[in-house]
Design an enzyme around this catalytic site. Structure first.
Site, PDB file in Angstrom:
ATOM      1  N   ASN A   1       0.805  -1.219   0.000  1.00  0.00           N
ATOM      2  CA  ASN A   1       0.000   0.000   0.000  1.00  0.00           C
ATOM      3  C   ASN A   1       0.844   1.278   0.000  1.00  0.00           C
ATOM      4  OD1 ASN A   1      -2.637   1.531   0.587  1.00  0.00           O
ATOM      5  ND2 ASN A   1      -1.344   2.127   2.331  1.00  0.00           N
TER       6      ASN A   1
ATOM      7  N   ASP B   1      -8.263   5.544   0.495  1.00  0.00           N
ATOM      8  CA  ASP B   1      -7.027   5.189  -0.197  1.00  0.00           C
ATOM      9  C   ASP B   1      -5.821   5.501   0.691  1.00  0.00           C
ATOM     10  OD1 ASP B   1      -4.923   4.751  -1.922  1.00  0.00           O
ATOM     11  OD2 ASP B   1      -5.688   5.978  -3.534  1.00  0.00           O
TER      12      ASP B   1
ATOM     13  N   ASP C   1       1.756   7.156   0.042  1.00  0.00           N
ATOM     14  CA  ASP C   1       0.750   6.237  -0.483  1.00  0.00           C
ATOM     15  C   ASP C   1       0.999   5.948  -1.962  1.00  0.00           C
ATOM     16  OD1 ASP C   1      -1.952   4.942   0.145  1.00  0.00           O
ATOM     17  OD2 ASP C   1      -2.408   6.081  -1.674  1.00  0.00           O
TER      18      ASP C   1
ATOM     19  N   ASP D   1       0.593   4.952  -5.814  1.00  0.00           N
ATOM     20  CA  ASP D   1      -0.418   5.116  -6.867  1.00  0.00           C
ATOM     21  C   ASP D   1      -0.346   3.877  -7.768  1.00  0.00           C
ATOM     22  OD1 ASP D   1      -2.056   5.773  -8.956  1.00  0.00           O
ATOM     23  OD2 ASP D   1      -1.029   7.638  -9.483  1.00  0.00           O
TER      24      ASP D   1
ATOM     25  N   ASP E   1      -1.746  -6.974   3.082  1.00  0.00           N
ATOM     26  CA  ASP E   1      -1.927  -6.027   4.179  1.00  0.00           C
ATOM     27  C   ASP E   1      -2.719  -4.808   3.699  1.00  0.00           C
ATOM     28  OD1 ASP E   1      -1.184  -4.964   6.889  1.00  0.00           O
ATOM     29  OD2 ASP E   1      -0.181  -3.455   5.656  1.00  0.00           O
TER      30      ASP E   1
ATOM     31  N   GLU F   1      -6.553  -8.572   3.982  1.00  0.00           N
ATOM     32  CA  GLU F   1      -6.860  -7.982   5.292  1.00  0.00           C
ATOM     33  C   GLU F   1      -7.757  -6.760   5.069  1.00  0.00           C
ATOM     34  OE1 GLU F   1      -5.358  -5.295   8.872  1.00  0.00           O
ATOM     35  OE2 GLU F   1      -4.466  -5.230   6.877  1.00  0.00           O
TER      36      GLU F   1
END
Length: 501
Positions: A103, A195, A201, A203, A232, A262
């Protein structure tokens, strides 16, 4: 449903001594003996902190091989240690499930300047600023690894958001601006759009990110004998990307790869929607069941009859991973969802011995939690969890009948198959009780014993194939046919002190 029982092979407070892969390697024969077929191991990639658990992911391709972020080894050990453990597991028929953190990234070498907008922390699809220039930590060059395994370097166009402006020293969620850049639309709708979770984070719609992560999935599944992956933070990144990733790794390396998402929510309908969007390519953790186990465990004499209502294992049993505790839910962690110690053995019996779901046993419950290494917690359930896992391995087969007809005393029977005799399980969250249950006319006159040693006297099965099976107050009894069972039953020694290795 497969016979596998997954074991979470770590807990949050494992000492940062770089010895965990070696400890796990030494524990493998014992784990195999109690019926563990898969180990869910922690993220073994290099994090931004040499003592971190790996969710602060820095470099996916560094498994404890390169001098980066203050050490060569990860908290868990070196790449060599990891490979030795995984190969030994494979030799014993134990699969390895990798905890894939896809992520975000953390620990960039330097900040970069880009345009962004601040968003509302509880409504991330709403802007609370005009476009502005932000200096975010998004420059990843991996100088210790260079171009080994992957030449991909990460910069601000590869990310969709950050939570820190290094120029103004401002803590705020910023959505990065640019061509074809926005929050992913196929994520959880919590907080408007969920998001963004933490750090920088990723993309996943960027073609270079998409390609590099798929390459990594094939690389690590070829390098290690992986039987599965846990995704995850699955509700925080594109479901379409997750589907692409699963299909790619299965096509390129392992067509039988077991995948568990998850997707953390107590809303079972949201988990069902996630599974549907994935075309049922993965399983999901039954968070609604965990929350129900936690709630019921703290209510004296709570009604047990509806314990599986509105849970994933009830609605979609072939896609449910059932669990009682994991590293995220133990005391002090973000998703702290405690199951009362007095109820924990009952909870484990309800996931380990039943037909539905894929059960997961927590490392910290089996061995104890090392939050204070001078005075570590002892194993949960008075050390009886290995008996339950062996009971699953040897008796929890065949069709199932439920006796959920009393509020505080429930039971079920597994009838076994051609090679296994089956069992009868009774649970009480109140006083001592008993339950008459049918186990089969073929057992008429046979004597059944309680594996958990709650009762010394056996139960004799009547000519109709029924037995009156007792259970102690706040207890569990697991009854099996004594015929052919060696004197020690399933109560063989099992080293519950993994730190003695």
């Amino acid at each position: 449903m497969s016979r596998v029982a997954v074991r979470s092979a770590f807990e949050w407070h494992v000492p940062a001594d770089r010895q965990h892969w070696s400890r796990l390697k030494n524990s493998l024969p014992g784990l195999k003996s109690i019926g563990v077929d898969h180990l869910w191991i922690p993220p073994g990639c290099k994090g931004m902190d040499p003592s971190g658990n790996g969710y602060d992911i820095y470099d996916l391709y560094d498994l404890g091989e390169f001098d980066q972020k203050g050490s060569i080894a990860t908290k868990w050990g070196t790449k060599t240690d990891l490979e030795e453990m995984a190969n030994q597991a494979s030799a014993l028929g134990i699969g390895i499930i990798w905890d894939a953190v896809l992520n975000h990234k953390a620990g960039a070498e330097y900040p970069e300047q880009f345009d962004a907008v601040a968003v509302h922390p509880q409504q991330r699809d709403k802007m609370v600023s005009k476009p502005l220039q932000v200096h975010g930590w998004t420059g990843f060059d991996f100088p210790g690894r260079g171009n080994v395994y992957s030449a991909m370097k990460y910069h601000w166009p590869h990310f969709s958001g950050v939570d820190w402006d290094d120029e103004s020293k401002t803590q705020q969620i910023f959505r990065i601006l640019g061509p074809n850049k926005d929050w992913a639309p196929d994520v959880s709708t919590e907080n408007g759009n969920y998001d963004y979770l933490t750090f920088a984070d990723l993309d996943h719609s960027h073609p270079d990110v998409h390609s590099d992560l798929l390459q990594w999935g094939s690389w690590i599944t070829e390098l290690l004998p992986l039987s599965g992956m846990r995704l995850d933070a699955a509700k925080h990144f594109s479901v379409q990307f997750q589907r692409d990733f699963i299909r790619h790794v299965r096509k390129q390396v392992n067509p039988d790869l077991l995948v568990m998402g998850e997707y953390w929510t107590g809303d079972v309908s949201a988990i069902q929607h996630y599974l549907k969007e994935l075309d049922y390519e993965a399983m999901a953790y039954d968070v609604p069941l965990l929350e129900k186990l936690s709630r019921i465990s703290h209510i004296p004499h709570a009604d047990l009859r509806s314990i599986f209502d509105d849970t994933l294992v009830k609605l979609q049993p072939d896609h449910a991973v059932t669990f009682v505790t994991n590293h995220d839910t133990q005391t002090g962690q973000m998703m702290d969802t405690p199951v009362a110690p007095s109820f924990k053995l009952l909870a484990y019996a309800l996931i380990l011995l039943r037909k539905e779901g894929l059960p997961s046993l927590f490392y910290g419950d089996l061995y104890g939690v090392q939050a204070n290494t001078k005075h570590p917690m002892t194993p949960e359930c008075d050390g009886k969890l290995p008996i339950l896992t062996r009971a699953r391995k040897n008796f929890a087969y065949g069709e199932q009948d439920d006796y959920f007809d009393q509020p505080n005393c429930i039971g079920f029977v597994r009838y076994g198959n051609a090679n296994h005799r089956g069992l009868a399980c009774v649970l009480s969250n109140a006083g001592p009780n008993w339950k008459q249950m049918f186990v089969g006319k073929q057992y008429s006159g046979s004597k059944w014993i309680d594996l958990l040693e709650g009762h010394s006297a056996p139960v004799t099965i009547d000519k109709k194939g029924c037995g009156n099976f007792p259970v102690k107050a706040m207890g569990v009894s697991v009854w099996v046919d004594a015929a052919g069972l060696k004197p020690e039953g399933l109560r063989e020694d099992f080293n519950l002190n993994i730190y003695s290795y």
